[in-house]
Design a protein around this motif. Structure first.
Motif, PDB file in Angstrom:
ATOM      1  N   LYS A 185      32.833  50.830  41.235  1.00  0.00           N
ATOM      2  CA  LYS A 185      33.712  50.763  40.064  1.00  0.00           C
ATOM      3  C   LYS A 185      34.709  49.608  40.176  1.00  0.00           C
ATOM      4  N   LEU A 186      34.974  49.152  41.387  1.00  0.00           N
ATOM      5  CA  LEU A 186      35.937  48.068  41.574  1.00  0.00           C
ATOM      6  C   LEU A 186      35.488  46.772  40.912  1.00  0.00           C
ATOM      7  N   HIS A 187      34.190  46.659  40.603  1.00  0.00           N
ATOM      8  CA  HIS A 187      33.696  45.471  39.901  1.00  0.00           C
ATOM      9  C   HIS A 187      34.338  45.308  38.528  1.00  0.00           C
ATOM     10  N   LEU A 188      35.005  46.334  38.033  1.00  0.00           N
ATOM     11  CA  LEU A 188      35.708  46.227  36.752  1.00  0.00           C
ATOM     12  C   LEU A 188      36.672  45.044  36.758  1.00  0.00           C
ATOM     13  N   TRP A 189      37.267  44.794  37.910  1.00  0.00           N
ATOM     14  CA  TRP A 189      38.276  43.741  37.990  1.00  0.00           C
ATOM     15  C   TRP A 189      37.661  42.335  37.994  1.00  0.00           C
ATOM     16  N   THR A 190      36.333  42.229  38.015  1.00  0.00           N
ATOM     17  CA  THR A 190      35.685  40.909  37.960  1.00  0.00           C
ATOM     18  C   THR A 190      35.307  40.516  36.536  1.00  0.00           C
ATOM     19  N   LEU A 191      35.600  41.361  35.565  1.00  0.00           N
ATOM     20  CA  LEU A 191      35.182  41.084  34.192  1.00  0.00           C
ATOM     21  C   LEU A 191      35.939  39.924  33.549  1.00  0.00           C
ATOM     22  N   ASP A 192      36.979  39.434  34.203  1.00  0.00           N
ATOM     23  CA  ASP A 192      37.616  38.214  33.696  1.00  0.00           C
ATOM     24  C   ASP A 192      36.642  37.037  33.768  1.00  0.00           C
ATOM     25  N   LEU A 221      42.938  48.608  32.432  1.00  0.00           N
ATOM     26  CA  LEU A 221      43.207  47.579  33.437  1.00  0.00           C
ATOM     27  C   LEU A 221      43.004  46.196  32.854  1.00  0.00           C
ATOM     28  N   ARG A 222      43.608  45.243  33.489  1.00  0.00           N
ATOM     29  CA  ARG A 222      43.419  43.835  33.145  1.00  0.00           C
ATOM     30  C   ARG A 222      42.629  43.180  34.272  1.00  0.00           C
ATOM     31  N   PRO A 223      41.395  42.745  33.981  1.00  0.00           N
ATOM     32  CA  PRO A 223      40.535  42.172  35.023  1.00  0.00           C
ATOM     33  C   PRO A 223      41.183  40.965  35.703  1.00  0.00           C
ATOM     34  N   ASP A 224      40.943  40.873  36.999  1.00  0.00           N
ATOM     35  CA  ASP A 224      41.516  39.787  37.795  1.00  0.00           C
ATOM     36  C   ASP A 224      40.691  39.677  39.073  1.00  0.00           C
ATOM     37  N   THR A 225      39.850  38.669  39.157  1.00  0.00           N
ATOM     38  CA  THR A 225      38.955  38.533  40.307  1.00  0.00           C
ATOM     39  C   THR A 225      39.732  38.385  41.609  1.00  0.00           C
ATOM     40  N   GLU A 226      40.870  37.710  41.556  1.00  0.00           N
ATOM     41  CA  GLU A 226      41.685  37.568  42.767  1.00  0.00           C
ATOM     42  C   GLU A 226      42.151  38.929  43.264  1.00  0.00           C
ATOM     43  N   LEU A 227      42.536  39.779  42.323  1.00  0.00           N
ATOM     44  CA  LEU A 227      42.951  41.140  42.685  1.00  0.00           C
ATOM     45  C   LEU A 227      41.759  41.928  43.240  1.00  0.00           C
ATOM     46  N   TYR A 228      40.595  41.750  42.622  1.00  0.00           N
ATOM     47  CA  TYR A 228      39.376  42.402  43.109  1.00  0.00           C
ATOM     48  C   TYR A 228      39.119  42.026  44.569  1.00  0.00           C
ATOM     49  N   ASN A 229      39.182  40.760  44.884  1.00  0.00           N
ATOM     50  CA  ASN A 229      38.949  40.310  46.263  1.00  0.00           C
ATOM     51  C   ASN A 229      39.956  40.926  47.225  1.00  0.00           C
ATOM     52  N   ASP A 230      41.190  41.053  46.767  1.00  0.00           N
ATOM     53  CA  ASP A 230      42.228  41.648  47.615  1.00  0.00           C
ATOM     54  C   ASP A 230      41.929  43.121  47.879  1.00  0.00           C
TER      55      ASP A 230
END
Length: 361
Positions: A167-174, A228-237
């Motif tokens: 589910k964490l892939h949600l943050w890569t939708l940016d 949520l607001r997608p943010d790949t940097e946050l996803y990586n963290d």
């Protein structure tokens, strides 16, 4: 049997000391006895106080719910905005096992009825989902997106949650151009439009969880519905920290997200994630939620599953739902509502569903 007492002398017969002074208990002995008795008395009083407090304290406000505030959850004036742009906003759900395919299709249909203008995205695991199940799940308009499974970093994860870190892939939708996302678990129904969530200025929001046990209403949130607001940097963290952070492994990504966003998360009203646990714990609150309820979450009764999360054939869904309602009569009304939504889904997409059901891998 009395040999062990042969040397016993009553206190009054104990000999005087060498100077003939009668025996007297030492003052230190008497003080020790008085102190012990005092401590015992204090302990009894304290325990009685806590017992009294337990039975006389006011219950938590939601456990003692009273229908006082009848105002809407959202001010109608605040809804006078343009519909969300589907290029910027998306509703997302997940399919990690074939058994949830009919639930995803039904969720999608209720989302269509609610007339959301956002895109519909379906995360799925290509190694676990059959062509047939993906076809069934997609009939109501979901756009399938394959994602890589994120394995649990710990042992001890509940067997039903072993794929939920994906589910964490949600943050890569940016990376696909989306600015805001509402995630909804597959075991849910949409009751009313919730497009207002896409206008939130916050980076993360979710509804507080509810337990039927002594925990009751808590500040930790349920990850079944999230803004949520997608943010790949946050996803990586997040991915870098899921194995080093300290949290209970059993609840998988939900426990981690509560730790990661615990202090910053916006707590949304229960209307956005009406967990069936609310009905079991506080029926009056559940009844009061009916008019405002946006999303109903079937946490405690799943009409589309049998046994231990096993798939139900399309032609047996009605019978299975009836069994679930009989087994869990407290949720009969909600199970019937899901079944009615499935009937409507089946009617609207019958030809597509029949073609999907005939597919083989």
């Amino acid at each position: 049997m009395f040999r062990r007492y042969k040397d016993y002398l009553p206190l009054s017969l104990l000999p005087d000391d060498e100077e003939g002074t009668p025996y007297r208990p030492q003052k230190t002995d008497m003080r020790r006895r008085l102190l012990t008795r005092g401590l015992v008395l204090v302990s009894v009083v304290v325990n009685l106080y806590f017992v009294y407090s337990t039975f006389t304290a006011w219950p938590a406000p939601l456990d003692d719910y009273q229908s006082l505030n009848t105002h809407p959850v959202v001010e109608e004036k605040a809804l006078s905005f343009k519909p969300p742009n589907p290029r910027d906003n998306a509703v997302v759900t997940g399919l990690y096992t074939d058994a949830f395919a009919t639930a995803v299709a039904t969720l999608g249909h209720t989302l269509n009825v609610a007339n959301s203008s956002a895109s519909r995205l379906l995360f799925y695991l290509p190694d676990k989902i059959s062509k047939r199940a993906l076809c069934i799940a997609s009939v109501s308009g979901w756009d399938p997106i394959p994602v890589e499974r994120i394995a649990p970093p710990f042992s001890g994860v509940h067997r039903h949650f072993l794929d939920q870190y994906s589910k964490l892939h949600l943050w890569t939708l940016d990376q696909r151009g989306y600015e805001s996302v509402v995630y909804v678990d597959a075991d849910a129904l949409v009751r009313r439009n919730f497009d207002e969530l896409f206008r939130l200025p916050f980076t993360f929001g979710a509804v507080p969880d509810v337990y039927t046990t002594a925990q009751g209403y808590v500040t930790s949130f349920n990850a079944g519905v999230m803004f949520l607001r997608p943010d790949t940097e946050l996803y990586n963290d997040m991915v870098a920290k899921i194995a080093t952070a300290r949290y209970p492994a059993e609840q998988a990504e939900q426990a981690f997200l509560n730790l990661y966003f615990g202090a910053e998360a916006l707590r949304l009203p229960y209307a956005y994630n009406a967990n069936l646990a609310i009905k079991k714990r506080t029926p009056a609150l559940w009844d009061a939620l009916q008019d405002e309820m946006r999303i109903m979450h079937f946490t405690m009764a799943k009409p589309f599953l049998q046994g231990d999360y096993a798939e139900v054939p399309l032609n047996q869904l009605e019978r299975n739902a009836e069994k679930v309602a009989k087994k869990k009569p407290a949720f009969k009304r909600e199970v019937v509502e899901w079944l009615e939504a499935w009937h409507e889904t089946r009617r609207v997409y019958r030809s597509k569903l029949d073609k999907c059901d005939a597919l083989t891998d």
